[in-house]
Each structure stands twice: as C-alpha cells, then as structure tokens.
Scaffold this motif. Sequence first.
Motif, PDB file in Angstrom:
ATOM      1  N   PHE A   1       0.832  -1.201   0.000  1.00 32.18           N
ATOM      2  CA  PHE A   1       0.000   0.000   0.000  1.00 32.18           C
ATOM      3  C   PHE A   1       0.871   1.257   0.000  1.00 32.18           C
ATOM      4  N   PRO A   2       0.543   2.241  -0.830  1.00 31.78           N
ATOM      5  CA  PRO A   2       1.229   3.540  -0.745  1.00 31.78           C
ATOM      6  C   PRO A   2       0.606   4.370   0.381  1.00 31.78           C
ATOM      7  N   THR A   3       1.429   4.869   1.281  1.00 27.38           N
ATOM      8  CA  THR A   3       0.878   5.492   2.476  1.00 27.38           C
ATOM      9  C   THR A   3       1.447   6.860   2.790  1.00 27.38           C
ATOM     10  N   VAL A   4       2.448   7.341   2.031  1.00 27.67           N
ATOM     11  CA  VAL A   4       3.134   8.532   2.520  1.00 27.67           C
ATOM     12  C   VAL A   4       2.359   9.817   2.255  1.00 27.67           C
ATOM     13  N   SER A   5       1.378   9.792   1.367  1.00 33.18           N
ATOM     14  CA  SER A   5       0.514  10.958   1.230  1.00 33.18           C
ATOM     15  C   SER A   5      -0.430  10.927   2.424  1.00 33.18           C
ATOM     16  N   MET A   6      -0.161  11.788   3.385  1.00 37.95           N
ATOM     17  CA  MET A   6      -0.725  11.601   4.728  1.00 37.95           C
ATOM     18  C   MET A   6      -2.253  11.645   4.737  1.00 37.95           C
ATOM     19  N   GLY A   7      -2.804  10.744   5.502  1.00 38.03           N
ATOM     20  CA  GLY A   7      -4.253  10.627   5.637  1.00 38.03           C
ATOM     21  C   GLY A   7      -4.842   9.554   4.749  1.00 38.03           C
ATOM     22  N   LEU A   8      -4.149   9.204   3.660  1.00 37.91           N
ATOM     23  CA  LEU A   8      -4.720   8.232   2.729  1.00 37.91           C
ATOM     24  C   LEU A   8      -4.577   6.803   3.237  1.00 37.91           C
ATOM     25  N   GLY A   9      -3.517   6.526   3.987  1.00 37.68           N
ATOM     26  CA  GLY A   9      -3.377   5.201   4.573  1.00 37.68           C
ATOM     27  C   GLY A   9      -4.507   4.879   5.536  1.00 37.68           C
ATOM     28  N   PRO A  10      -4.806   5.767   6.485  1.00 39.99           N
ATOM     29  CA  PRO A  10      -5.884   5.460   7.439  1.00 39.99           C
ATOM     30  C   PRO A  10      -7.250   5.230   6.802  1.00 39.99           C
ATOM     31  N   ILE A  11      -7.647   6.095   5.885  1.00 39.27           N
ATOM     32  CA  ILE A  11      -8.986   5.915   5.314  1.00 39.27           C
ATOM     33  C   ILE A  11      -9.037   4.658   4.449  1.00 39.27           C
ATOM     34  N   GLN A  12      -7.941   4.355   3.748  1.00 41.76           N
ATOM     35  CA  GLN A  12      -7.927   3.129   2.955  1.00 41.76           C
ATOM     36  C   GLN A  12      -7.923   1.896   3.850  1.00 41.76           C
ATOM     37  N   ALA A  13      -7.218   1.968   4.981  1.00 41.93           N
ATOM     38  CA  ALA A  13      -7.199   0.827   5.891  1.00 41.93           C
ATOM     39  C   ALA A  13      -8.600   0.511   6.398  1.00 41.93           C
ATOM     40  N   ILE A  14      -9.354   1.545   6.718  1.00 39.94           N
ATOM     41  CA  ILE A  14     -10.727   1.345   7.197  1.00 39.94           C
ATOM     42  C   ILE A  14     -11.560   0.629   6.146  1.00 39.94           C
ATOM     43  N   TYR A  15     -11.463   1.085   4.911  1.00 40.48           N
ATOM     44  CA  TYR A  15     -12.300   0.479   3.867  1.00 40.48           C
ATOM     45  C   TYR A  15     -11.764  -0.875   3.419  1.00 40.48           C
ATOM     46  N   GLN A  16     -10.456  -1.113   3.540  1.00 35.44           N
ATOM     47  CA  GLN A  16      -9.950  -2.463   3.289  1.00 35.44           C
ATOM     48  C   GLN A  16     -10.498  -3.428   4.335  1.00 35.44           C
ATOM     49  N   ALA A  17     -10.517  -2.993   5.592  1.00 39.01           N
ATOM     50  CA  ALA A  17     -11.059  -3.851   6.651  1.00 39.01           C
ATOM     51  C   ALA A  17     -12.530  -4.148   6.404  1.00 39.01           C
ATOM     52  N   ARG A  18     -13.260  -3.147   5.974  1.00 37.69           N
ATOM     53  CA  ARG A  18     -14.683  -3.366   5.719  1.00 37.69           C
ATOM     54  C   ARG A  18     -14.890  -4.238   4.485  1.00 37.69           C
ATOM     55  N   PHE A  19     -14.026  -4.081   3.480  1.00 36.22           N
ATOM     56  CA  PHE A  19     -14.183  -4.891   2.258  1.00 36.22           C
ATOM     57  C   PHE A  19     -13.955  -6.365   2.558  1.00 36.22           C
ATOM     58  N   ILE A  20     -13.101  -6.663   3.532  1.00 41.18           N
ATOM     59  CA  ILE A  20     -12.935  -8.057   3.954  1.00 41.18           C
ATOM     60  C   ILE A  20     -14.264  -8.597   4.465  1.00 41.18           C
ATOM     61  N   LYS A  21     -14.961  -7.805   5.261  1.00 38.91           N
ATOM     62  CA  LYS A  21     -16.274  -8.218   5.777  1.00 38.91           C
ATOM     63  C   LYS A  21     -17.267  -8.404   4.625  1.00 38.91           C
ATOM     64  N   TYR A  22     -17.223  -7.491   3.657  1.00 43.51           N
ATOM     65  CA  TYR A  22     -18.111  -7.561   2.488  1.00 43.51           C
ATOM     66  C   TYR A  22     -17.889  -8.868   1.724  1.00 43.51           C
ATOM     67  N   LEU A  23     -16.637  -9.177   1.436  1.00 43.97           N
ATOM     68  CA  LEU A  23     -16.339 -10.392   0.678  1.00 43.97           C
ATOM     69  C   LEU A  23     -16.723 -11.643   1.455  1.00 43.97           C
ATOM     70  N   ALA A  24     -16.528 -11.610   2.772  1.00 50.24           N
ATOM     71  CA  ALA A  24     -16.879 -12.767   3.589  1.00 50.24           C
ATOM     72  C   ALA A  24     -18.390 -12.961   3.657  1.00 50.24           C
ATOM     73  N   CYS A  25     -19.125 -11.863   3.844  1.00 46.88           N
ATOM     74  CA  CYS A  25     -20.592 -11.952   3.898  1.00 46.88           C
ATOM     75  C   CYS A  25     -21.165 -12.518   2.610  1.00 46.88           C
ATOM     76  N   ARG A  26     -20.525 -12.175   1.496  1.00 49.59           N
ATOM     77  CA  ARG A  26     -21.060 -12.592   0.191  1.00 49.59           C
ATOM     78  C   ARG A  26     -20.486 -13.928  -0.271  1.00 49.59           C
ATOM     79  N   GLY A  27     -19.669 -14.558   0.568  1.00 50.93           N
ATOM     80  CA  GLY A  27     -19.151 -15.878   0.231  1.00 50.93           C
ATOM     81  C   GLY A  27     -18.021 -15.868  -0.774  1.00 50.93           C
ATOM     82  N   VAL A  28     -17.474 -14.696  -1.076  1.00 47.74           N
ATOM     83  CA  VAL A  28     -16.345 -14.632  -2.008  1.00 47.74           C
ATOM     84  C   VAL A  28     -15.057 -15.039  -1.290  1.00 47.74           C
ATOM     85  N   LEU A  29     -14.929 -14.681  -0.017  1.00 43.93           N
ATOM     86  CA  LEU A  29     -13.841 -15.160   0.838  1.00 43.93           C
ATOM     87  C   LEU A  29     -14.413 -16.123   1.872  1.00 43.93           C
ATOM     88  N   ASP A  30     -13.624 -17.116   2.263  1.00 47.00           N
ATOM     89  CA  ASP A  30     -14.023 -18.012   3.333  1.00 47.00           C
ATOM     90  C   ASP A  30     -14.171 -17.214   4.623  1.00 47.00           C
TER      91      ASP A  30
END
Length: 896
Positions: A192-221
């Motif tokens: 992940f590119p993170t040095v443009s400040m603030g972009l790492g945190p907001i992307q981390a939040i949505y990456q964490a949520r996307f894991i939940k999305y994929l799991a709920c929909r059966g795309v990830l175990d």
Amino acid sequence: MSVQSQHHNHPDPDPEETREWLEALDAVLEHEGPERAHALLETLIEEAREHGVDLPYSANTAYINTIPVELQPPYPGDPDLEIKIHSYIRWNAMAMVVRANRDSNVGGHIASFASAAVLYDVGFNHFFRAPNEHHLGDLVFFQGHSAPGIYARAFMLGRLTEEQLINYRREIDGKGLSSYPHPWLMPAFWQFPTVSMGLGPIQAIYQARFIKYLACRGVLDAERAAKRKVWCFVGDGETDEVETLGAIGLAAREKLDNLIFVINCNLQRLDGPVRGNGKVIQELEAEFRGAGWNVIKVIWGSRWDALFARDKKGILKKRMMELCDGDYQTFRAKDGAYIREHFFNTPELKALVADWTDEEIWQLNRGGHDIFKVHAAYKAAVEHEGQPTVILAKTIKGYGMGQAGEAMNIAHQAKKMDHDAIRSFRDRFRLPVPDDQIDALPFLTFAPDSPEARYMHERRQALGGYLPQRRQKASESLEIPPLESFASFFAGSGEGREISTTMALVRMMIQLMRDKKIGKRVVPIVPDESRTFGMEGMFRQFGIWNQEGQKYVPEDHDQLMFYKESRDGQILEEGINEAGATSDWIAAATSYSVHDVITIPFYIFYSMFGFQRTMDLIWAAGDQRARGFLIGGTSGRTTLNGEGLQHQDGHSHVLAHVVPNCISYDPTFQYELAVIVHEGLRRMMAEQEDVFYYITVLNENYEHPPMPEGEGVREDILKGMYLLRAAAAGDAPRVQLMGSGSILREVMAAADILREDWGVAADVWSCTSFNELARDGQDTVRWNLLHPLEAPRKSHVEQKLSGHRGPAVAATDYVKLYAEQIRPFVKRTYYTLGTDGFGRSDTREKLRFHFEVDRHWVTLAALMALAEDGELPRRKVAEAIVRYGIDPAKPNPRTA
C-alpha cells in the motif's frame, strides 16, 4: 487530609462517605473484577441521570497506561535478543539515510522510524501474519516516513541486498529502493502507498470493511477472513489530515474488529509540536472513544512502574496530567537533571526520586519504546471483539539521535549526523562498530547461524512468512463474456427510443451481475446517488450490502424498487462520501493482489466529484496498480443542466490524463461504451494488466444508432478515433469535424448545417478519447526520435486523417486543452472548441451556445478554418455570425 474531587477540584463535604464508596469499589475490583465494577458504575450513572443529576460526559481517562502492570501478559519472546536485533535495525536505518545524503540531496528520514522502531519490531516478531496456506495474511499499512526501518529489517533477513541499501532513493538504474512505500516502483514488496498523509488510514478502514463484504457474500471463506487483521500505522501529526479521522465513525458503526490503528504519538509533526499547548493523546482518546473505538493508551514504559508503586497519593498522575506536550518535548531535549528540577518540582515529587541518580531519571522511558507495554497493547487489540481498536503509543521523535535531533523541532528534517552524533548513537545502542569505522557507517548483519539470525527467521516463519510482500497477479484470471454477449448494445436503441449512456451502462452492469461465471465478482459502488444514475432497479434484485442486514421495514417496501439492505447485498452505497467510496473502489480494485480474488468494481459518481475531489486517492490507486472502472456520471460542462458551477465538470479528462495507468474515454453511443467496457474487462480481469479505466457517461437521452459496419471500427474506437460519418464525395470545400461525448451530436448537426447552408462537405469523426490519441501521438514522436534511420511512423490521428482533405475542428464538453493535446498530430489548420470557464445553470441549448460549443459555433469555426486555407471567402464567416445571432462583443466564457 480531606479527600478532594479530582474532576471538580473543590473540597469534599463528606470525606467519610466518599471513603466508604471508594472502599466498596476497591472490594468489587478485588473480588469480582473490573467488568463487574464497570457494570455497577454504568448503572449508577444511568440512575443518576434519570434523576436529573448533571453528569457531563468525558471521553478521557487518566494520562496513564490503559493496561496496568498487573494485567500485562507474559512476554512470549526473548527480550534481550529482540532489543539487540532492533538496535541493529535502528543503526542500518540511520546509516541508509546518512550515507545517501553524503554525496547527494536525495533526502530521507531518520527520526520517524527512530521513534517507531519498537512498535514495528513487536509486530514483526509476534503479530503480523503473512499470507500462506493456513492464513490469508494481515494487511499492514506502514507509515511512509518509516520506510528506512522496514528496509533495514528486510536487509537483515536477506530479502534486500547491501547494494540496494546503498542506492536508497536512487531508483533510475534499477538498483535502489523507493523513498516510501510505492507498489508501482517495488511491486513485489510494498502493498500500500501510504506517505501521502491521511490516505493510509482511510484506505485501511475500507480495506477492513471490504474483507467483511467479501466474507458476507461468500467470495472469501468467512472463517479464514475473520482471522485477518488490518494494521494501520499513523503519525500523531497525520491525524490533522481530515481523511485520517474522517471515517473512524464508520469503522465503529460497522464493528470492524479486524482493524487496529497504531498511532505513533511522538508529539511532533514536521515543524514542531503537534499539540504544544495540549495533549494529543488525550485529544485522540476522546475522538476515538467518542466515535465508538476501543482505545488503548501506551504512555509510560516499565521504568515508571516502580515510581507508580511508590506513589500512594496519586501525585505522579496529577503531575502528568498538568503538563502539556510542549513540556514533555522540552524534557526529552534536555537531561536528567533538568527533568528532576522541572518535572519533579515539589517536595513530595522530589521525594519519589530522592534516591535516584540523574541518569536513572533520564532512563524513565515512554511506553512506545517498551516492548512489554507494546506487546500487552497489541495482544489486547488482537483479542478485542466488536470494535476497532486504536493504540495511542507515546514515543520520542528521533529517539537515539541525541543532539542531532532527538525530541527537537528539527528532527523531521534531519538527514545527516556528524561523527560525534553517530558515535553517541553507537554507544547508546551498544553496537559493534569500531571507532575507525564509524564514519564509514557499515551496515550490520548477524552471521547466518547466529542466535539472532535464527531468531529473526524463526519468528517470521511462525507467523507464516515475510512481510511486507505483495502479490502481483491473482492465481486465476476471470473468464469474461465474449464481445458477442454485448450484441444488443451494437444494434442501436431503436427508432424513436431515446436513452442515455448512463442507462446503457447500468444495463451492462446488470447483465454482468447476472453472468453465472463472473456475476458475483462485480462490485457496484455509488455515493448515495443510485436514483440519480437510474440504479434503483438494482436494489431489489441485488441488494445494498449491510453486514447486519435490514432491521427495519423501509417506507417504500410495498413498491417494486424498494430500498433493500442485505447481508449478502452486492451494491456498496456509501452515503455522501466520495473519499470513502473511492477508498471502497480501491479496496475492490486491488482485491486481486490483497485477497487473490479478482473483483470488478464500477464506481459511479458525478464526474465533477471524482478526480477533482479525490485526486490524491486516485493517484494512490495508480501507484498500487488498481484495476477497475471509474464512471464519471452526469459528465461534461453543459450536459448537467440546472445544477451550476460546482457540479458541472469540464476538466476531469484532463486530470485523468495525468495518471499514467488510467485509460480514459468520453463515449457518445452505447456501442462505443460496450466496446470500451468489454476491452477493460479483457485487459484488467482476463489479462491482468495493471491499468484502470475512467469512462464518462451522460444523463442526456437521445436515439443511439447501430454500430457502423466495416473493418477496424472496434479497434479504432479503442484507439480513440474512428470515422462515424463520411460526407459525399465531390469537389466541394471539405472539413474534418471531430467530437466526443454529448457534443458529438452537435458536431453531427453542424455537418448538416455546413452542407445545407454553405455547400461544405464535412466528415464526422467520433473521438472517444483525445487522451489516448495524445498518448499514441507522443509515443509515435518518441519512436521516430529514437529511430532516425528508419521510416517514420504515423500517429493514429495522422493515419485516419490521411486521405481526407480539409482543415479540422474539434469540439467537446471539456476545456479546450482536452482536444488541444492532439494538435501536433493533426498537421493541418485545426480549431478546438471547449467549455473553458465556470459552469452555470440553464438549459443545455443555452449552455452550449454560451460556452461556444454548439452546432452554430462548430459551423462558424469550420467556415473560419476553410477561409484561412483559402477555400472560402472571409465574408462567409461574417455572414454566419449574423445568420446565427452570434454577438462579436460576447464576453469570453472563460472570464464571464
């Protein structure tokens, strides 16, 4: 001595009663534990409020560690070995930067990693899991300015060479390391590119949520996905960026217990204190706790434990609370004697350290530099359920740099250290560098069979492998539908049937979502504008994702297209939140790398609120090799009538052009759109190319013709220019008219006017992408420059226009610069019309006349171009001005 109220700081009227309550609380804590005490206190507070007692809410706790020493778990590793290892890592990180700047000005940062070394080392040794057959792997967003420390560790593990460290920040020859985390430059290393400040945190939040999305929909175990953590390392100064804290409420609302923020609170930003007059840790505690996060403070290191044990009156905690961050920074920039005088500034406080030397006082450490305190916090965070966790770790910026920058305002800019500072650094961390080699700054390693080397590798093997690492291709490509499956879009909309390209796109998405092979992988994303884009028909069939489902009955439940939220819903609707929706798209567009699962994201937004509003995120998406579709809806300056200046986009394609791996198109007809979408699917999902697409679509309804017949039309659509309509052959004056998007239809109308009113033949070219034409032309010029002895190549524009005589006129719904890009390749008289200036509200017809891009202005430009070429007398141009009611004194729309 009477009991005082710490909160209100006034005398207690009944100390005996207060003492009884406190003794009762102590008894509950001792016999029933903190959870029972918490429940009782909450019940008392609730009861008091019901009786009208004013109890103002405070989200702050005392300025001490959240986890008391008696609740610290046993440390699982070898502390002495780990401290020795991370001392070597500190040295190598410092040496990289100092060596790089001795004979160049490439820069680098020492102080950030110096403050965060323990935070990373404890994670690497005990928590950060790598992807393997047993675990999907944790996602770690490393703080960009700490990159030297991550490189130093990788070098000691044999993952990077000494030559690469020597060439830190020297990348052109292919031997160096990128300044910061950049997947484009180090595609197998950084995730992940993170040095443009603030972009790492907001992307981390949505990456964490996307894991939940994929799991709920059966795309990830789901079981394996639940074990995965997203770690995001943030600087306390970085929290001033709105993106850093802007989505923390969503993280709590979505119960993202797979998310852990580690905020390195070294109390300094780039120029000075983060909160000199306050306490950034207390401020952040209140913000995160108020948003619903689990907050763990790691403020004081183990050397303070003895003093806390001595302090029976709470005077130490009180003194800690009195001071501000500016004071703490000053203490660490001085010495033990200064701390004795100014921190322990009362007789009672001085008595606590009366038998301590100044050196022992100086050794009082901050929690973020203590492996035991950090480990306790990490373990608690990993085991916590139901909430995201933030760890607020207090550190010292430039720790170990001494007079070269430790706790000094200049620390962030420090890139060099003199001989004495380096020697002091060596001595402080007990490093085996002889005096005669100090200036050479040798990189330190352990022998392969040494206990230290074995320990480093064993710890990583126990956690599944090495980090950071990045998957460059998904293990399986997607089998996309054949082009023929889009045949209905090639046939035209039918006589008298008017549709918009937005409607066509939604139909394509629905068709793809129904596809048995790839339908589940399509991720529609929209920021609370589904109805604007005609997507409400997707609600009932596909649902809006919500991991808790729909707990209420929507008011429109009795309607066909009711608002439907579902745990396995497919649509991500983000509310009025373009930054969040873009972060969603990035999570989906990098899923091939992050999850080894290709998804097909379509993010649909007002085109004005895409590149202009979230360009930094889109640039980061390019860096991390995102693959997906960005759809600029209601695009163009004049198509979105009625909205006005801040909604009407005339420049997004210019912005898109500057992102090297962004392929952009401005189609007019649904068959063009179908060809482009299919090619995007092929390149990104089947061939796994590291590109992404920006496509603008319209909210203007009109009849769509069938796709022209003839060889090469599809290829020319993709190259950016094809002959849509040829004028009849003959000797009449001839002009080449080009257009895209909504204005192509004005160009077509101008061709009719030129023929009927002026006897001019006009060939009409659909230019689906002036950006792609410009890139092709620039590539052609470069090739010719480098191959002077070979036959020159021709750009696509030059190839298509050859054999078609007459000057050229291009008109778009974007600023003139968009079409101006191809001027060098037109090689004839060339006029460009565009929508320079601020947008405004009116009818489409009036807007297009105002911006001088309608059929009459195209006609006027064509006549002028012919006049300049000597094909028509200039009086014809003057006649046209009168005939079409054009006022020569009309203000330039760029300045109007």
